[in-house]
Every structure is written in C-alpha cells, then in structure tokens.
Design an enzyme around this catalytic site. Structure first.
Site, PDB file in Angstrom:
ATOM      1  CE  LYS A  53      -0.867   1.873  -1.532  1.00  0.00           C
ATOM      2  NZ  LYS A  53      -1.631   0.808  -2.192  1.00  0.00           N
ATOM      3  CD  GLN A  97      -5.211   0.842  -3.151  1.00  0.00           C
ATOM      4  OE1 GLN A  97      -4.057   1.054  -3.505  1.00  0.00           O
ATOM      5  NE2 GLN A  97      -5.494   0.387  -1.938  1.00  0.00           N
ATOM      6  CG  ASP A 120       0.351  -3.869  -5.027  1.00  0.00           C
ATOM      7  OD1 ASP A 120       0.713  -3.390  -3.939  1.00  0.00           O
ATOM      8  OD2 ASP A 120      -0.620  -3.450  -5.683  1.00  0.00           O
TER       9      ASP A 120
HETATM   10  N1  GUN Z   1      -5.651  -2.660  -0.942  1.00  0.00           N
HETATM   11  C1  GUN Z   1      -5.285  -2.792   0.354  1.00  0.00           C
HETATM   12  N2  GUN Z   1      -3.953  -2.952   0.456  1.00  0.00           N
HETATM   13  C2  GUN Z   1      -3.469  -2.901  -0.805  1.00  0.00           C
HETATM   14  C3  GUN Z   1      -2.150  -2.995  -1.345  1.00  0.00           C
HETATM   15  O1  GUN Z   1      -1.148  -3.172  -0.643  1.00  0.00           O
HETATM   16  N3  GUN Z   1      -2.066  -2.884  -2.694  1.00  0.00           N
HETATM   17  C4  GUN Z   1      -3.156  -2.725  -3.489  1.00  0.00           C
HETATM   18  N4  GUN Z   1      -2.959  -2.649  -4.797  1.00  0.00           N
HETATM   19  N5  GUN Z   1      -4.382  -2.637  -3.019  1.00  0.00           N
HETATM   20  C5  GUN Z   1      -4.530  -2.725  -1.677  1.00  0.00           C
END
Ligand code: GUN
Length: 290
Positions: A53, A97, A120
C-alpha cells in the site's frame, strides 16, 4: 475455449495513473494527500500488504505516515493515537491494518476513526451510508471487484451473482454493492451454513469466492461461461517455492478456467484493485478537505 484471465494489475495501473495526475494537481495547490498507516504487531501477511500500500501511494505521488507498533500495544494507546491522527490536518486518511492483536477490540478501534478519514470504509457510519446508497467511502476490496466487473463486456443488469463468504470486509459489503440499482445484479450470499453450495454456485453468472478457504470452489461449481472472481489470498505451504509458501485463491483455478468465460488469477486479480481503490479513497479524502 478456456476463460479470458482478467488482468487486475493492468486495470489497476490505469486507475493509479489517473490518480497520480489528480494528486499532482493537489500538490500544486500545496495539498499533499497523506494516509496514516497503522500496523500493530508483525503478522507476515499484514507486513506485506502494508508495504504494498505504501509503495503504491508513493508511486502515485501521495504520502504515507508509517506507524509501526509492537504487538503488546494497549487498546487505550491505540485509541489515543487514532484520536491524534483524526485531528492532524496533514493526515487525510487513517488505515489500521487488520487483524489486530487479540487483546484489542477491533470494533472499538474502527469506530474511533473519523468517518471523513475512514478510507477503508469500515466505520459503522461508512457502512450505513453504503447500505443506504449515500455518499461515503466504499470498502476497497468490494469496490475493486465491482470496478473489475464493470470493465468486462458483459451485462451485470439482472445477472445472477453468488457471493461465497460473509465477512464484514468483503462478502457482506460486496453483496450490498452488487444489488444496488447501478449494478442491478440478483445476489445470493452463501456461507458456511449454506446447504447445497455446489448447486447454488452452478447457477451463478457471476461467482465471487471470498471465503478464505483454498480451493473451496471446484470446477464443477462453475457454470459454463460464468465470470469467476477470486478474492481469496491463502498462503499454502510449498517447499519448492523460494519463500516456502505460495499464494492460492479460493478457486481451484485449472478446472475453473476451462469452464468460465472470465476469471481472475491469484495473485494479480483482485489484490491490485484493492490497492487502487484505497489510493482513490485517499485522494478523494484530500480533495474533499481542500
Ligand atoms: N486486512 C485485510 N484486508 C484489509 C483491508 O482492506 N484493510 C485493513 N485495514 N486491513 C485489512
């Protein structure tokens, strides 16, 4: 004829290139789109996602504030950090995350994020707005799947879509987006309690696997000519691979590719789209604050 393999990486690249142009326009105005990325602990998959990311943000001319916390971080500590980020005018998006260490309540942490920074799309306010069809941030993976589907030369209006998996992050929001009027699919949401999963899947014009179980969707569950979207990213042991594991989707790819009309690979299908949608949300958050 085998299916056309959907190049999620290429579609995501096009979106990211457009976002880079918009980010450059903002930078000229003195606005530097910035995502705070919070990672507690050292879950290997999370480390890899967070790295991907941040790299993508940098490539699109956006900033990330990388915050790594030890596994032992207390819930209160994390909540006060989020509060600080919510007030920071230089931070446009806040991403924590998941999964979090077990002693931290995920719901509490998600609810602490300012909805205006909830890139998110996990905050209850964002989820409610999505369900009601009001403006707000859409969750990245479901939004990425819908964007991929829209890119295909097939009608979605009235199509029978079957989603396998009911997670808050993928299955539930995806089922919701697919039955919005602007997509207009007829949606069935399957889960571990579903009877006759195979016969339901076989009726799908669009089959979306998001259960987190490697190979759950076998070839015989795929209707001839269906679109198969594989959201699963499962690490399976493979001594012959350099890292000792390889990524496998929820779909048994080889037999499915013989029956489907379109199919996403793992990796290189949905994953890159998730990141593109995240960058899009960060950019929108920055534009909205300008
Ligand atoms: N863990 C797995 N997928 C995601 C996501 O799209 N965002 C976040 N914050 N954590 C994740």
């Amino acid at each position: 004829m085998p299916a056309i393999v959907i190049d999620g990486k290429a579609i995501a690249k096009k979106i990211r290139d457009d976002l880079a142009i918009r980010a450059a326009i903002l930078r000229k105005k003195g606005v530097f789109p910035c995502l705070a990325v919070v990672l507690a602990g050292e879950d290997p998959a999370s480390l890899s996602y967070v790295g991907a990311k941040e790299k993508a943000l940098a490539e699109a001319g956006m900033e990330s504030r990388d915050i790594r916390l030890p596994r032992s971080t207390g819930e209160g500590e994390l909540l006060s950090l989020i509060d600080q980020l919510n007030r920071d005018p230089a931070v446009h998006g806040v991403l924590v995350q998941l999964p979090l260490p077990q002693h931290i309540e995920e719901d509490k942490v998600i609810a602490a994020i300012d909805p205006a920074r909830d890139v998110d799309g996990f905050h209850p306010f964002s989820v409610g707005s999505m369900v009601l069809g009001r403006p707000g941030f859409l969750p990245c993976t479901p939004h990425g799947v819908v964007t991929l589907l829209r890119d295909l030369p097939i009608p979605l209006d009235g199509a029978r879509a079957v989603v396998v998996g009911r997670s808050n992050i993928v299955g539930k929001p995806l089922a919701n987006l697919l039955c919005r009027r602007d997509v207009n699919a007829t949606v069935t949401l399957c889960h571990t309690g579903t009877r006759n999963l195979e016969s339901i899947c076989r009726e799908a014009d669009i089959l979306i696997a998001a259960a987190g179980k490697p190979g759950l969707i076998t070839g015989s569950m795929v209707k001839k000519g269906a679109v198969v979207i594989d959201v699963g990213v499962n690490r399976v042991e493979d001594p012959s691979a350099k890292k000792g594991y390889r990524l496998r989707g929820d779909v048994d790819f080889d037999p499915a590719v013989e029956r489907a009309a379109y199919i996403t690979p793992v990796p290189g299908g949905v994953g890159p789209m998730t990141i593109a949608m995240l960058l899009q949300n960060v950019l929108i958050a920055a534009e909205q604050r300008t």
